[in-house]
Scaffold this motif. Structure first.
Motif, PDB file in Angstrom:
ATOM      1  N   TYR A 175       0.847  -1.190   0.000  1.00 47.64           N
ATOM      2  CA  TYR A 175       0.000   0.000   0.000  1.00 47.64           C
ATOM      3  C   TYR A 175       0.881   1.238   0.000  1.00 47.64           C
ATOM      4  N   GLU A 176       0.634   2.136  -0.951  1.00 45.31           N
ATOM      5  CA  GLU A 176       1.293   3.432  -0.968  1.00 45.31           C
ATOM      6  C   GLU A 176       0.256   4.459  -0.537  1.00 45.31           C
ATOM      7  N   ILE A 177       0.492   5.098   0.592  1.00 44.72           N
ATOM      8  CA  ILE A 177      -0.421   6.110   1.097  1.00 44.72           C
ATOM      9  C   ILE A 177      -0.077   7.431   0.408  1.00 44.72           C
ATOM     10  N   ILE A 178      -1.020   7.978  -0.326  1.00 45.60           N
ATOM     11  CA  ILE A 178      -0.808   9.225  -1.056  1.00 45.60           C
ATOM     12  C   ILE A 178      -1.004  10.419  -0.130  1.00 45.60           C
ATOM     13  N   ARG A 179      -2.113  10.413   0.593  1.00 45.55           N
ATOM     14  CA  ARG A 179      -2.372  11.456   1.585  1.00 45.55           C
ATOM     15  C   ARG A 179      -3.360  10.917   2.609  1.00 45.55           C
ATOM     16  N   GLN A 180      -3.371  11.578   3.747  1.00 43.93           N
ATOM     17  CA  GLN A 180      -4.189  11.094   4.853  1.00 43.93           C
ATOM     18  C   GLN A 180      -4.676  12.280   5.684  1.00 43.93           C
ATOM     19  N   PHE A 181      -5.939  12.185   6.103  1.00 50.64           N
ATOM     20  CA  PHE A 181      -6.545  13.180   6.974  1.00 50.64           C
ATOM     21  C   PHE A 181      -7.170  12.436   8.146  1.00 50.64           C
ATOM     22  N   PHE A 182      -7.024  12.978   9.360  1.00 56.87           N
ATOM     23  CA  PHE A 182      -7.661  12.312  10.491  1.00 56.87           C
ATOM     24  C   PHE A 182      -8.011  13.306  11.574  1.00 56.87           C
TER      25      PHE A 182
ATOM     26  N   GLU B  43     -11.625   9.279  13.248  1.00 58.46           N
ATOM     27  CA  GLU B  43     -11.821   8.948  11.839  1.00 58.46           C
ATOM     28  C   GLU B  43     -10.545   9.220  11.045  1.00 58.46           C
ATOM     29  N   VAL B  44     -10.318   8.361  10.041  1.00 58.30           N
ATOM     30  CA  VAL B  44      -9.196   8.538   9.122  1.00 58.30           C
ATOM     31  C   VAL B  44      -9.743   8.406   7.712  1.00 58.30           C
ATOM     32  N   LEU B  45      -9.327   9.303   6.844  1.00 56.69           N
ATOM     33  CA  LEU B  45      -9.649   9.226   5.432  1.00 56.69           C
ATOM     34  C   LEU B  45      -8.327   9.306   4.688  1.00 56.69           C
ATOM     35  N   GLN B  46      -8.093   8.337   3.806  1.00 58.56           N
ATOM     36  CA  GLN B  46      -6.822   8.379   3.084  1.00 58.56           C
ATOM     37  C   GLN B  46      -6.987   7.921   1.643  1.00 58.56           C
ATOM     38  N   GLN B  47      -6.143   8.493   0.809  1.00 61.69           N
ATOM     39  CA  GLN B  47      -6.037   8.098  -0.585  1.00 61.69           C
ATOM     40  C   GLN B  47      -4.831   7.183  -0.677  1.00 61.69           C
TER      41      GLN B  47
ATOM     42  N   ILE C 199      -4.589  -0.925  -7.611  1.00 63.21           N
ATOM     43  CA  ILE C 199      -5.938  -0.582  -7.207  1.00 63.21           C
ATOM     44  C   ILE C 199      -5.860   0.766  -6.510  1.00 63.21           C
ATOM     45  N   HIS C 200      -6.468   1.771  -7.119  1.00 61.32           N
ATOM     46  CA  HIS C 200      -6.502   3.112  -6.543  1.00 61.32           C
ATOM     47  C   HIS C 200      -7.742   3.197  -5.668  1.00 61.32           C
ATOM     48  N   ALA C 201      -7.578   3.752  -4.474  1.00 58.44           N
ATOM     49  CA  ALA C 201      -8.699   3.744  -3.536  1.00 58.44           C
ATOM     50  C   ALA C 201      -8.654   4.921  -2.582  1.00 58.44           C
ATOM     51  N   THR C 202      -9.827   5.214  -2.068  1.00 60.09           N
ATOM     52  CA  THR C 202      -9.974   6.067  -0.908  1.00 60.09           C
ATOM     53  C   THR C 202     -10.538   5.178   0.179  1.00 60.09           C
ATOM     54  N   MET C 203      -9.923   5.199   1.340  1.00 60.51           N
ATOM     55  CA  MET C 203     -10.346   4.328   2.434  1.00 60.51           C
ATOM     56  C   MET C 203     -10.675   5.171   3.654  1.00 60.51           C
TER      57      MET C 203
ATOM     58  N   GLY D  15     -10.297   3.346  20.337  1.00 58.82           N
ATOM     59  CA  GLY D  15      -8.960   3.045  19.827  1.00 58.82           C
ATOM     60  C   GLY D  15      -8.902   1.848  18.897  1.00 58.82           C
ATOM     61  N   LEU D  16     -10.049   1.209  18.653  1.00 62.03           N
ATOM     62  CA  LEU D  16     -10.106   0.049  17.754  1.00 62.03           C
ATOM     63  C   LEU D  16     -10.885   0.402  16.494  1.00 62.03           C
ATOM     64  N   ILE D  17     -10.550  -0.241  15.392  1.00 60.87           N
ATOM     65  CA  ILE D  17     -11.266  -0.025  14.133  1.00 60.87           C
ATOM     66  C   ILE D  17     -12.669  -0.608  14.277  1.00 60.87           C
ATOM     67  N   ASP D  18     -13.674   0.209  13.974  1.00 58.75           N
ATOM     68  CA  ASP D  18     -15.061  -0.224  14.072  1.00 58.75           C
ATOM     69  C   ASP D  18     -15.721  -0.318  12.693  1.00 58.75           C
ATOM     70  N   ARG D  19     -15.182   0.389  11.727  1.00 56.31           N
ATOM     71  CA  ARG D  19     -15.735   0.353  10.371  1.00 56.31           C
ATOM     72  C   ARG D  19     -14.669   0.782   9.375  1.00 56.31           C
ATOM     73  N   ILE D  20     -14.674   0.097   8.224  1.00 57.22           N
ATOM     74  CA  ILE D  20     -13.837   0.476   7.087  1.00 57.22           C
ATOM     75  C   ILE D  20     -14.745   0.570   5.873  1.00 57.22           C
ATOM     76  N   GLU D  21     -14.576   1.638   5.111  1.00 53.30           N
ATOM     77  CA  GLU D  21     -15.249   1.782   3.821  1.00 53.30           C
ATOM     78  C   GLU D  21     -14.171   2.020   2.780  1.00 53.30           C
ATOM     79  N   GLU D  22     -14.258   1.293   1.666  1.00 55.08           N
ATOM     80  CA  GLU D  22     -13.256   1.447   0.624  1.00 55.08           C
ATOM     81  C   GLU D  22     -13.929   1.698  -0.711  1.00 55.08           C
ATOM     82  N   TYR D  23     -13.539   2.795  -1.329  1.00 55.80           N
ATOM     83  CA  TYR D  23     -14.003   3.171  -2.645  1.00 55.80           C
ATOM     84  C   TYR D  23     -12.812   2.973  -3.576  1.00 55.80           C
ATOM     85  N   SER D  24     -12.894   1.977  -4.471  1.00 55.14           N
ATOM     86  CA  SER D  24     -11.707   1.643  -5.251  1.00 55.14           C
ATOM     87  C   SER D  24     -12.028   1.395  -6.713  1.00 55.14           C
TER      88      SER D  24
END
Length: 121
Positions: free
Chosen positions: A64-71, A75-79, A94-98, A105-114
């Motif tokens: 995975y190459e993280i292009i950019r990340q906001f948090f 919540e975390v949103l990353q390209q 596979i290009h995605a926004t996740m 402190g634990l992951i409760d949901r992941i959404e991936e647009y790819s």
């Protein structure tokens, strides 16, 4: 120093790269869900990880190459770009926004647009 949730999101992906599905599950709540834009609907994290386990034999490497990340606080949103090399040497991207949502402190949901970029492009 405590790990921020941006770092936790990246650690989750690094665990996936090394096929450490148990480690990923340990980063999640018991009710964590995953959604993809492929029309398959929402799944429990454990179900998704089991699907990924079945694919490992056909994959030589993942990165995975993280292009950019906001948090913010939970919540975390990353390209990102996932580069996968299959057992026959084919390179796929596979290009995605996740989106990651955290609870306690634990992951409760992941959404991936790819979308996949055809091999050889």
């Amino acid at each position: 120093m405590a790990e921020n949730i941006g770092e936790k999101a990246v650690r989750c992906l690094r665990l996936l790269e090394s096929y450490d599905f148990t480690g990923v599950q340990e980063m999640c709540t018991e009710t964590a869900t995953v959604w993809h834009n492929d029309g398959s609907g929402e799944q429990l994290m454990g179900e998704k990880l089991e699907q990924l386990r079945l694919l490992v034999g056909g994959v030589r490497s993942l990165r995975y190459e993280i292009i950019r990340q906001f948090f913010d606080s939970d919540e975390v949103l990353q390209q990102q770009v996932l580069r996968a090399i299959t057992a026959d040497g084919t390179v796929n991207e596979i290009h995605a926004t996740m989106y990651f949502r955290f609870d306690g402190g634990l992951i409760d949901r992941i959404e991936e647009y790819s979308y996949a970029v055809p091999a050889g492009r």
